[in-house]
Design a protein around this motif. Structure first.
Motif, mmCIF file in Angstrom:
data_model
loop_
_atom_site.group_PDB
_atom_site.id
_atom_site.type_symbol
_atom_site.label_atom_id
_atom_site.label_comp_id
_atom_site.label_asym_id
_atom_site.label_seq_id
_atom_site.Cartn_x
_atom_site.Cartn_y
_atom_site.Cartn_z
ATOM 1 N N ASP A 232 57.698 95.966 41.964
ATOM 2 C CA ASP A 232 58.290 94.932 41.146
ATOM 3 C C ASP A 232 57.495 93.650 41.320
ATOM 4 N N PHE A 233 57.580 92.773 40.353
ATOM 5 C CA PHE A 233 56.888 91.496 40.424
ATOM 6 C C PHE A 233 57.687 90.539 41.288
ATOM 7 N N ASP A 234 56.983 89.768 42.116
ATOM 8 C CA ASP A 234 57.647 88.782 42.964
ATOM 9 C C ASP A 234 57.660 87.450 42.223
ATOM 10 N N ARG A 235 58.820 87.046 41.780
ATOM 11 C CA ARG A 235 58.949 85.805 41.028
ATOM 12 C C ARG A 235 59.504 84.667 41.885
ATOM 13 N N THR A 236 59.659 84.903 43.165
ATOM 14 C CA THR A 236 60.199 83.873 44.041
ATOM 15 C C THR A 236 59.066 83.037 44.627
ATOM 16 N N ASN A 237 59.409 81.960 45.261
ATOM 17 C CA ASN A 237 58.425 81.133 45.951
ATOM 18 C C ASN A 237 58.435 81.422 47.444
ATOM 19 N N GLN A 238 58.862 82.609 47.811
ATOM 20 C CA GLN A 238 58.997 82.985 49.205
ATOM 21 C C GLN A 238 57.662 82.884 49.953
ATOM 22 N N PHE A 239 56.574 83.248 49.298
ATOM 23 C CA PHE A 239 55.273 83.268 49.956
ATOM 24 C C PHE A 239 54.371 82.118 49.510
ATOM 25 N N LYS A 240 54.950 81.090 48.934
ATOM 26 C CA LYS A 240 54.156 79.984 48.430
ATOM 27 C C LYS A 240 53.368 79.345 49.575
ATOM 28 N N GLY A 241 52.094 79.207 49.370
ATOM 29 C CA GLY A 241 51.234 78.607 50.381
ATOM 30 C C GLY A 241 50.738 79.599 51.418
ATOM 31 N N ARG A 242 51.292 80.805 51.444
ATOM 32 C CA ARG A 242 50.875 81.797 52.428
ATOM 33 C C ARG A 242 50.143 82.963 51.792
ATOM 34 N N ARG A 243 50.024 82.961 50.492
ATOM 35 C CA ARG A 243 49.311 84.035 49.811
ATOM 36 C C ARG A 243 47.814 83.808 49.911
ATOM 37 N N LEU A 244 47.092 84.886 49.956
ATOM 38 C CA LEU A 244 45.644 84.818 49.971
ATOM 39 C C LEU A 244 45.162 84.605 48.547
ATOM 40 N N ASN A 245 44.502 83.484 48.326
ATOM 41 C CA ASN A 245 44.029 83.160 46.985
ATOM 42 C C ASN A 245 42.519 82.978 47.040
ATOM 43 N N ILE A 246 41.789 83.999 46.639
ATOM 44 C CA ILE A 246 40.337 83.962 46.664
ATOM 45 C C ILE A 246 39.842 83.862 45.234
ATOM 46 N N GLU A 247 39.076 82.813 44.956
ATOM 47 C CA GLU A 247 38.648 82.568 43.589
ATOM 48 C C GLU A 247 37.193 82.931 43.319
ATOM 49 N N SER A 248 36.402 83.196 44.371
ATOM 50 C CA SER A 248 35.009 83.546 44.130
ATOM 51 C C SER A 248 34.534 84.541 45.186
ATOM 52 N N LEU A 249 33.394 85.124 44.925
ATOM 53 C CA LEU A 249 32.808 86.086 45.850
ATOM 54 C C LEU A 249 32.388 85.402 47.152
ATOM 55 N N GLU A 250 31.929 84.170 47.057
ATOM 56 C CA GLU A 250 31.534 83.422 48.257
ATOM 57 C C GLU A 250 32.733 83.197 49.179
ATOM 58 N N GLU A 251 33.870 82.854 48.578
ATOM 59 C CA GLU A 251 35.084 82.664 49.377
ATOM 60 C C GLU A 251 35.497 83.958 50.060
ATOM 61 N N LEU A 252 35.360 85.089 49.358
ATOM 62 C CA LEU A 252 35.695 86.383 49.943
ATOM 63 C C LEU A 252 34.774 86.697 51.114
ATOM 64 N N GLU A 253 33.476 86.486 50.944
ATOM 65 C CA GLU A 253 32.532 86.737 52.034
ATOM 66 C C GLU A 253 32.830 85.853 53.245
ATOM 67 N N LYS A 254 33.126 84.595 53.003
ATOM 68 C CA LYS A 254 33.460 83.654 54.084
ATOM 69 C C LYS A 254 34.718 84.132 54.825
ATOM 70 N N TYR A 255 35.709 84.565 54.065
ATOM 71 C CA TYR A 255 36.958 85.042 54.661
ATOM 72 C C TYR A 255 36.717 86.317 55.487
ATOM 73 N N MET A 256 35.916 87.237 54.963
ATOM 74 C CA MET A 256 35.627 88.480 55.685
ATOM 75 C C MET A 256 34.851 88.211 56.971
ATOM 76 N N ARG A 257 33.902 87.275 56.955
ATOM 77 C CA ARG A 257 33.176 86.911 58.187
ATOM 78 C C ARG A 257 34.126 86.314 59.220
ATOM 79 N N LYS A 258 35.057 85.515 58.759
ATOM 80 C CA LYS A 258 36.034 84.901 59.661
ATOM 81 C C LYS A 258 36.906 85.979 60.315
ATOM 82 N N ILE A 259 37.320 86.963 59.534
ATOM 83 C CA ILE A 259 38.122 88.066 60.084
ATOM 84 C C ILE A 259 37.296 88.869 61.081
#
Length: 156
Positions: A107-134
């Motif tokens: 089901d779709f989550d329409r609540t703000n339960q996870f606001k600010g805690r969701r992973l929001n990656i907008e580019s490939l560079e951000e994904l690579e940076k995040y993966m290196r950090k992990i």
């Protein structure tokens, strides 16, 4: 003058009658599916009117019935779409996911339960940076324990 009006009438008749009924193979199949959906889900004429011209949604509902998706799940999707909770694209995606017969309910989550805690990656560079950090945080937290018994057996 008469031929012009006759040609115009025939032209409009052809435009109206040659409407594409994709993804249904014919208008007869579409009508049969609509009556099947109407009787299976006990939809009112007003509700049928809302989805009657949405060929892709009608087709996916019919496919859900053919693939024996749970009645409750498909009925819930239809009710949500009719009440305005689902957009057309969301409805199609939800019906397609239901047809995959995955474990659990989607089901779709329409609540703000996870606001600010969701992973929001907008580019490939951000994904690579995040993966290196992990990777770096996993390497720091990982401790290797050497088994002395195995170490002695491996020595010649």
């Amino acid at each position: 003058m008469k031929t012009k009006s006759l040609v115009t009438i025939v032209f409009f008749f052809l435009i109206i009658s040659c409407t594409s009924y994709k993804p249904f193979s014919s208008i007869k199949e579409k009508k049969e599916r609509i009556s099947q959906i109407k009787s299976s889900f006990n939809l009112t004429p007003k509700e049928i009117k809302l989805i009657k011209h949405q060929d892709s949604i009608l087709y996916e509902i019919a496919e859900s019935m053919d693939k024996e998706v749970k009645f409750y799940t498909t009925n819930r999707r239809i009710d949500s779409f009719l009440s305005g909770n689902y957009l057309k694209d969301e409805m199609l995606m939800a019906l397609n996911i239901d047809q995959l017969k995955l474990k659990g309910e989607f089901d779709f989550d329409r609540t703000n339960q996870f606001k600010g805690r969701r992973l929001n990656i907008e580019s490939l560079e951000e994904l690579e940076k995040y993966m290196r950090k992990i990777d770096s945080s996993l390497m720091i937290n990982m401790k290797v324990k050497v088994d002395t018994i195995t170490k002695k057996k491996n020595k010649p």
